[in-house]
Design a protein around this motif. Sequence first.
Motif, short mmCIF file in Angstrom:
data_model
loop_
_atom_site.label_atom_id
_atom_site.label_comp_id
_atom_site.label_asym_id
_atom_site.label_seq_id
_atom_site.Cartn_x
_atom_site.Cartn_y
_atom_site.Cartn_z
N ALA A 445 52.77 18.35 42.14
CA ALA A 445 52.03 19.07 43.18
C ALA A 445 50.94 19.95 42.57
O ALA A 445 49.81 20.00 43.07
CB ALA A 445 52.98 19.90 44.03
N VAL A 446 51.28 20.65 41.50
CA VAL A 446 50.30 21.53 40.86
C VAL A 446 49.19 20.70 40.23
O VAL A 446 48.00 21.05 40.32
CB VAL A 446 50.97 22.45 39.82
N ASN A 447 49.55 19.60 39.59
CA ASN A 447 48.53 18.72 39.01
C ASN A 447 47.52 18.26 40.05
O ASN A 447 46.31 18.22 39.80
CB ASN A 447 49.19 17.49 38.37
N LYS A 448 48.01 17.92 41.25
CA LYS A 448 47.12 17.46 42.32
C LYS A 448 46.21 18.57 42.82
O LYS A 448 45.15 18.30 43.39
CB LYS A 448 47.95 16.90 43.47
N ALA A 449 46.63 19.81 42.62
CA ALA A 449 45.84 20.96 43.10
C ALA A 449 44.72 21.33 42.13
O ALA A 449 43.83 22.11 42.49
CB ALA A 449 46.75 22.17 43.33
N VAL A 450 44.77 20.80 40.91
CA VAL A 450 43.76 21.14 39.91
C VAL A 450 42.46 20.39 40.22
O VAL A 450 42.48 19.17 40.41
CB VAL A 450 44.25 20.79 38.49
N PHE A 451 41.36 21.11 40.30
CA PHE A 451 40.05 20.48 40.51
C PHE A 451 38.97 21.39 39.97
O PHE A 451 39.18 22.59 39.77
CB PHE A 451 39.81 20.18 41.99
N ASP A 452 37.81 20.81 39.75
CA ASP A 452 36.66 21.53 39.20
C ASP A 452 35.66 21.78 40.32
O ASP A 452 35.13 20.84 40.91
CB ASP A 452 36.02 20.70 38.09
N ASN A 453 35.40 23.04 40.63
CA ASN A 453 34.42 23.36 41.68
C ASN A 453 33.04 23.68 41.10
O ASN A 453 32.17 24.17 41.81
CB ASN A 453 34.91 24.52 42.55
N GLY A 454 32.88 23.44 39.80
CA GLY A 454 31.58 23.68 39.18
C GLY A 454 31.28 25.13 38.91
O GLY A 454 30.14 25.49 38.57
N GLN A 455 32.29 26.00 39.04
CA GLN A 455 32.10 27.44 38.83
C GLN A 455 33.06 27.93 37.76
O GLN A 455 34.08 27.29 37.47
CB GLN A 455 32.36 28.22 40.13
N ILE A 456 32.73 29.07 37.18
CA ILE A 456 33.67 29.74 36.28
C ILE A 456 34.57 30.63 37.13
O ILE A 456 34.10 31.52 37.84
CB ILE A 456 32.93 30.58 35.22
N ASN A 457 35.87 30.38 37.09
CA ASN A 457 36.85 31.15 37.86
C ASN A 457 37.81 31.81 36.89
O ASN A 457 38.09 31.26 35.82
CB ASN A 457 37.60 30.23 38.82
N ARG A 458 38.31 32.95 37.29
CA ARG A 458 39.17 33.71 36.38
C ARG A 458 40.43 34.20 37.10
O ARG A 458 40.38 34.56 38.28
CB ARG A 458 38.43 34.91 35.80
N SER A 459 41.52 34.19 36.36
CA SER A 459 42.78 34.75 36.84
C SER A 459 43.11 35.99 36.03
O SER A 459 43.10 35.94 34.79
CB SER A 459 43.91 33.72 36.69
N LYS A 460 43.36 37.09 36.73
CA LYS A 460 43.68 38.33 36.05
C LYS A 460 45.02 38.88 36.55
O LYS A 460 45.37 38.71 37.72
CB LYS A 460 42.58 39.38 36.28
N GLN A 461 45.72 39.53 35.65
CA GLN A 461 46.96 40.21 36.02
C GLN A 461 46.78 41.70 35.71
O GLN A 461 46.63 42.09 34.56
CB GLN A 461 48.16 39.69 35.23
N GLY A 462 46.78 42.52 36.77
CA GLY A 462 46.60 43.94 36.54
C GLY A 462 46.56 44.72 37.83
O GLY A 462 46.59 44.17 38.94
N ASP A 463 46.50 46.03 37.70
CA ASP A 463 46.45 46.95 38.83
C ASP A 463 45.08 46.83 39.51
O ASP A 463 44.04 46.97 38.87
CB ASP A 463 46.68 48.38 38.34
N ALA A 464 45.09 46.60 40.82
CA ALA A 464 43.84 46.47 41.56
C ALA A 464 42.98 47.72 41.44
O ALA A 464 41.74 47.64 41.47
CB ALA A 464 44.13 46.17 43.02
N MET A 465 43.62 48.86 41.30
CA MET A 465 42.88 50.12 41.21
C MET A 465 42.04 50.19 39.93
O MET A 465 41.03 50.89 39.89
CB MET A 465 43.85 51.32 41.24
N ASP A 466 42.48 49.46 38.92
CA ASP A 466 41.81 49.54 37.61
C ASP A 466 40.98 48.31 37.29
O ASP A 466 40.37 48.25 36.22
CB ASP A 466 42.86 49.74 36.50
N LEU A 467 40.96 47.32 38.19
CA LEU A 467 40.25 46.07 37.90
C LEU A 467 38.77 46.33 37.66
O LEU A 467 38.10 47.00 38.45
CB LEU A 467 40.42 45.09 39.06
N ARG A 468 38.28 45.77 36.58
CA ARG A 468 36.86 45.89 36.26
C ARG A 468 36.22 44.52 36.35
O ARG A 468 36.61 43.59 35.66
CB ARG A 468 36.67 46.47 34.86
N VAL A 469 35.23 44.41 37.21
CA VAL A 469 34.47 43.18 37.34
C VAL A 469 33.00 43.55 37.49
O VAL A 469 32.66 44.67 37.91
CB VAL A 469 34.92 42.35 38.55
N GLU A 470 32.13 42.62 37.14
CA GLU A 470 30.71 42.83 37.37
C GLU A 470 30.45 42.79 38.87
O GLU A 470 31.32 42.44 39.66
CB GLU A 470 29.91 41.76 36.64
#
Length: 605
Positions: A445-470
Amino acid sequence: MLGDLLPKVPTSFGRYIEPFFGGGAMFFALQPENAVIADSNPELINMYREVADHVEDVIQCLKQYENTSEMFYAVRSQEWTTLPKAEAAARTIFLNRTCFNGLYRVNKQGQFNVPYGKYKNPKICDEDGLRAASVALQKVDILCGDYLLVLEHYAQPGDFIFLDPPYLPVSEYADFKRYTKEQFYEEDHIELSKMIMALHERGCYVILTNSNHPLVHELYAPFNIDVIQTKRHISCNGSTRKGEDVIVTIPPKQRTLIKLLPQPLPEQVSAYPPTRFMGSKSKLLSEIWSVASQFKVNTVVDLFSGSGIVGYMFKAQGKSVVSNDYMAMSATFTKAMIENNSVTLPLDKAKGLLIEHRESDHFVASTFKGLYYTDEENDLIDTLRTNIADIKDQYKHAIAMTALIRACIKKRPRGIFTYTGQRYNDGRKDLQKTLAQQFLEAVEAVNKAVFDNGQINRSKQGDAMDLRVEQVDLVYIDPPYYSPLSDNEYVRRYHFVEGLARDWKGVEIQQHTQTKKFKSYPTPFATRKGAADAFDHLFKKFANSILIVSYSSNSLPTQDEMVAIMAKYKQHVEVIPVDYKYSFGNQSDAKTHRNSVQEYLFVGY
């Protein structure tokens, strides 16, 4: 002040609401057919109710009174709550007509303490006026209660609200006090201003009167403030009976309404493995996209990713997604299916993970023996843990760990770990499959969910209050919902699989508990004030991004409080209600049906 007030009244409105009723001059001038009038003074409200419903009884009681000092003080000494209601109403009117300057003032014990007025011929019983008032009052709802509760419950878009609160003191009449035994301080006026901003956002038309005080000008600077000359009737010094009042006019906020037109989603979205994860928004994806699609965005942050389905939906729409969650299991899901654009785990490799290649630490078998799974299943979990730890590729590792977590959840009745044993085993198909079957099916099931949308995507694990993004175009916020009626502890429900994702590193298992759970992560969303402060922090942090917030109608802060917080940082704030039913209720008493609620989408732009 009616000469200045009436021209400002809207020509048409829904309901008239006046929660600081007092003498009711505006109401009696307008005599609206659909109205709510209220005050926190129960004696005053009793008078209006009795005039509305039993005016002839009130008139008969008033006819018994005489304008003498002896009778005044005898009547004043009575406790109005012990009298028949009509007589209590007549007492209120009599004291008002014969006391000094018509004041209503009470001592700390709540007893009326204004002295006798010494007027020669006051009109104690105005029969025609009382009967006319009765006709007007019979058409409306008369409430006794705090203004905040009245406005929160009754005010709707299009309503006209007239607010005549106890005034802020200025030098000319600095000893003014509220006309009940409570005081109305500056902080109360600040609280009132927050409610007025919420009413403005809700689409209500508001007129406020107050003294010409600097704080009034500060609180209502965005709106029209007219200063008018007035006469005071309650000062003992004639030279100080002149003053300046202000009339603040707050029109309903004009907005271009965001339309909720649910749209078909890309077929790719259906490839995301289904989950019964608490709070998952899988059933709201169409509505969320309907709102988001009305803005031109390329980058999206899913701040509290949970099951990961919302971030995956945005990925399927071609957006560059940053998915974040404090829980390791959520970050594992999004690493495997959002950040990962191309890597899959071959099924033969997955099958190899089921075979013991080196001895495990037997952590699950020894720690959770007899709690959730059979001894054989615990041994298999330990084998899988050991083999997955040896996978070097970060995405294959995430796929394998996601599959193990899903397998453990599917083999668990109700998919949670708040109890031990099999008491909720209903014999469904998932529970009849072996853990190995569940693992291999999850890998596929997870294999079937993998696809390329042509974008750079990121997964982060952390406190939302401290998340740093551009700088990001849109931030979707779906935090734990705070309610005094239920808990929002994800860790308590999913501690076992969260432990798997973390390999129980950095957590403290509470050995004395039956479920062997570990301590929940600290979250500001555990209290009402904490949640409000957290929202304020996040809205400020992402003030330059479009905000979409999911929150429930049975949670706190309230709808108006949320709007008021977001309005501090956003020019436009809209609330879109969606009827919604959660996969399973999280209340202690299922009979309350509190899992059927309205889900609010707060949109700030």
